[in-house]
Design a protein around this motif. Structure first.
Motif, PDB file in Angstrom:
ATOM      1  N   MET A 128       2.454   4.183  -1.156  1.00  0.00           N
ATOM      2  CA  MET A 128       2.223   5.618  -1.028  1.00  0.00           C
ATOM      3  C   MET A 128       1.074   5.917  -0.069  1.00  0.00           C
ATOM      4  N   ILE A 129       0.006   5.133  -0.154  1.00  0.00           N
ATOM      5  CA  ILE A 129      -1.137   5.349   0.741  1.00  0.00           C
ATOM      6  C   ILE A 129      -0.722   5.117   2.195  1.00  0.00           C
ATOM      7  N   GLY A 130      -0.004   4.009   2.434  1.00  0.00           N
ATOM      8  CA  GLY A 130       0.457   3.717   3.779  1.00  0.00           C
ATOM      9  C   GLY A 130       1.427   4.761   4.297  1.00  0.00           C
ATOM     10  N   ALA A 131       2.346   5.183   3.432  1.00  0.00           N
ATOM     11  CA  ALA A 131       3.339   6.185   3.837  1.00  0.00           C
ATOM     12  C   ALA A 131       2.676   7.519   4.140  1.00  0.00           C
ATOM     13  N   GLU A 132       1.673   7.880   3.354  1.00  0.00           N
ATOM     14  CA  GLU A 132       0.954   9.136   3.593  1.00  0.00           C
ATOM     15  C   GLU A 132       0.264   9.109   4.953  1.00  0.00           C
ATOM     16  N   LEU A 133      -0.334   7.972   5.302  1.00  0.00           N
ATOM     17  CA  LEU A 133      -1.014   7.845   6.595  1.00  0.00           C
ATOM     18  C   LEU A 133      -0.020   7.933   7.751  1.00  0.00           C
TER      19      LEU A 133
END
Length: 265
Positions: free
Chosen positions: A121-126
């Motif tokens: 989720m963190i990577g996708a948000e970035l």
């Protein structure tokens, strides 16, 4: 009295976690392991139905618009994409069931799913933040959301809402509010269909005869009320905030479970 308190707690857990990107299946299994008791399949279906009803009520104007004004090109196009996403999920899910796939009943795989899903989720948000702000839903978005929804259904701890929202954001609908709306609207018929399928199996198997209907009704009502509040809050929150806090929560919970499970806690 204690049992009814447990029912209320399970309804609250289902209502909060069903549409927030933190995994309802995972939290309910964790709650069971923590001592809230194993519930019947019909009970679990009932509290899930309460959450579905809540999100249906929240989006009823949009749903009514799509069905009553379907002749308008924009509404017809959006509705067709919802149908395609739903059909992809239904067909792939049916294949998974026919091949005997069953959800795990242990905490460890859910803990790993929480951790890995949080980092994802963190990577996708970035990645989504680097894209231009787009609210349009493309056919690629519809197809990938359908696939993501099916994958979330067979990997507990993944979170259906997280998988579908971020699939939409990465596939082209980078606007969080638009991606969330499409993901939730796809989830409504999918979850009604899954709930109806499971309910039919339970009724055919005679499971309803021994059901505690007072507990089931209470769980349904609590889940519906809590889900309504939770989704309303989420839709306001995402207009100005990212999903990162949910990702951090998932990682922290997953790591805590991985540390506790080997000790037998």
């Amino acid at each position: 009295m204690i049992d009814l308190l447990h029912v209320i707690l399970l309804g609250i857990i289902e209502g909060i976690t069903e549409f927030l990107p933190i995994s309802s299946t995972g939290h309910l299994l964790i709650a069971e392991k923590l001592g809230l008791g194993h519930r019947s399949d019909l009970f679990n279906i009932g509290i899930q139905a309460g959450a579905i009803l809540a999100v249906t009520l929240i989006y009823w104007k949009r749903i009514w618009q799509l069905f009553t004004q379907w002749r308008e090109p924009a509404n017809r196009d959006y509705l067709l994409k919802l149908v395609v996403a739903f059909l992809i999920t239904a067909v792939l899910g049916f294949i998974a069931v026919k091949h005997g796939f069953k959800l795990p009943e242990t905490v460890t795989p859910i803990a790993w799913a929480l951790v890995l899903g949080g980092f994802w989720m963190i990577g996708a948000e970035l990645l989504a933040a680097r894209q231009p702000d787009r609210s349009a839903v493309t056919w690629r978005v519809a197809i990938l959301v359908g696939v993501a929804q099916m994958l979330a259904g067979i990997f507990p701890g993944t979170s259906r809402s997280a998988a579908t929202i971020f699939a939409a954001m990465l596939a082209g609908t980078s606007n969080r509010a638009a991606a969330t709306e499409f993901a939730f609207l796809v989830g409504i018929p999918t979850m009604y269909a899954a709930t109806g399928y499971e309910l039919l199996k339970v009724l055919r198997g005679g499971g309803a005869a021994h059901e505690n209907w007072i507990a089931l009704t209470l769980g349904f009502v609590v889940s519906a009320i809590v889900a309504f509040v939770a989704v309303k809050w989420l839709l306001g929150y995402i207009r100005t905030h990212r999903f990162t806090p949910f990702a951090i929560y998932r990682i922290a919970l997953g790591v805590a479970l991985l540390l506790l499970v080997p000790t037998g806690a």
